[in-house]
Design a protein around this motif. Structure first.
Motif, short mmCIF file in Angstrom:
data_model
loop_
_atom_site.label_atom_id
_atom_site.label_comp_id
_atom_site.label_asym_id
_atom_site.label_seq_id
_atom_site.Cartn_x
_atom_site.Cartn_y
_atom_site.Cartn_z
N ARG A 20 37.94 46.46 43.16
CA ARG A 20 39.04 46.29 42.28
C ARG A 20 38.74 47.16 40.87
O ARG A 20 39.69 47.12 40.19
N LYS A 54 52.22 50.76 38.97
CA LYS A 54 51.21 51.33 38.16
C LYS A 54 51.76 50.62 36.65
O LYS A 54 52.77 50.93 36.21
N GLU A 55 50.56 50.22 35.85
CA GLU A 55 51.15 49.39 34.60
C GLU A 55 51.78 50.53 33.90
O GLU A 55 51.22 51.46 33.82
N LYS A 108 45.91 50.79 35.44
CA LYS A 108 46.12 49.37 36.19
C LYS A 108 47.07 49.52 37.44
O LYS A 108 48.38 49.49 36.96
N TYR A 109 46.66 49.40 38.61
CA TYR A 109 47.58 49.30 39.79
C TYR A 109 47.77 47.81 40.25
O TYR A 109 46.99 47.05 40.24
N THR A 110 48.97 47.60 40.86
CA THR A 110 49.31 46.27 41.48
C THR A 110 49.98 46.58 42.80
O THR A 110 50.91 47.44 43.14
N ASN A 123 45.31 43.39 41.82
CA ASN A 123 45.36 44.24 40.70
C ASN A 123 44.07 45.20 40.92
O ASN A 123 42.98 44.39 41.10
N ILE A 125 41.89 48.27 38.93
CA ILE A 125 41.94 49.23 37.76
C ILE A 125 41.18 50.44 38.22
O ILE A 125 40.01 50.43 38.48
N SER A 230 34.78 47.10 32.60
CA SER A 230 35.95 47.38 32.24
C SER A 230 36.60 46.67 30.98
O SER A 230 36.08 45.53 30.81
N LEU A 232 39.20 45.32 30.60
CA LEU A 232 39.97 44.32 30.91
C LEU A 232 39.30 42.87 31.57
O LEU A 232 39.92 42.05 31.91
#
Length: 248
Positions: A20, A54-55, A108-110, A123, A125, A230, A232
């Motif tokens: 992730r 993608k965010e 950041k991808y979901t 999610n 990153i 990260s 985040l």
């Protein structure tokens, strides 16, 4: 009996990723993993749909529904550069192949996966860097390490077998694309001794052990470590993943 909240959490947690917080090599292809674990897979899922977002991106990265790719909402940055493997989607594998990674791909991808039995998301990153294992040459007692692609700007350190820092000389040549070529030399090396060349950025470190076998020959072994910290996640959390490359 489980509460509704617990049931919802369980469904959402079913979708997983092998990494992730990955680091992708610029210019290379990279697979962002997204899947249902084996214990939650059915032999064949029904009515499967997959969406990668993608965010901060208005369009989608990739969408799969009704058994086919949908490009109507795809952002132009990803057109022709992403795909999933449709033969394994019905088995719960929605991993995304990203071709020729760019710096702008970081973020950041979901991954959202739904089917007739439920839905979930995970999610990821993605960080981007350039890194290559160095090659070594030996001439007149001078050991030279050359690595063709590094980004961002790396630091180079030489160590002896006892981890004492040695005085090397490093030249960094930056291309028009901002990628650095590393050429680093170490003077007066001895036959049978082992020297370590470490090339480091904030995301990637290559550790190369070079053994001087004769006056003109050297063998080496290189492995990479990736910093998974990260902004985040909690700042004190640091996970090091190891990838080995053997050079003969």
């Amino acid at each position: 009996m489980a509460s509704l909240g617990q049931i919802i959490f369980y469904i959402l947690s079913l979708v997983q990723s092998l990494n992730r917080l990955p680091v992708a090599n610029l210019g290379k292809d990279y697979m962002l993993s997204c899947f249902l674990p084996p214990d939650s897979e059915q032999s064949t899922l029904q009515e499967v749909s997959v969406t990668w977002r993608k965010e901060s991106l208005e369009g989608v990265v990739y969408r799969y529904e009704d058994g086919a790719e949908s490009t109507s909402e795809q952002d132009s940055e990803y057109s022709g550069r992403v795909e999933i493997f449709r033969d394994v989607v019905p088995k719960g594998n929605a991993s995304l192949l990203l071709r020729k990674v760019r710096r702008s791909d970081a973020g950041k991808y979901t991954c959202s996966l739904s089917h007739s039995g439920g839905s979930g998301k995970v999610n990821i990153i993605l960080r981007t860097a350039a890194f290559t294992a160095p090659t070594f040459t030996l001439s007149n007692g001078v050991l030279t390490a050359e690595a063709s692609r590094w980004f961002p700007r790396p630091n180079v350190t030489w160590l002896d077998a006892d981890d004492n820092v040695l005085q090397g000389s490093t030249d960094l040549q930056q291309s028009s694309a901002g990628i650095f070529r590393v050429v680093s030399t170490l003077q007066s090396v001895n036959v049978s001794d082992i020297y370590t060349c470490s090339i480091k950025t904030e995301l990637v470190v290559s550790h190369s052990d070079a053994t001087v076998t004769t006056d003109s020959d050297v063998t080496m072994e290189t492995y990479f470590t990736f910093n998974a910290a990260s902004p985040l996640i909690a700042p004190y959390l640091r996970i090091m993943c190891v990838f080995y490359v053997y050079l003969l």
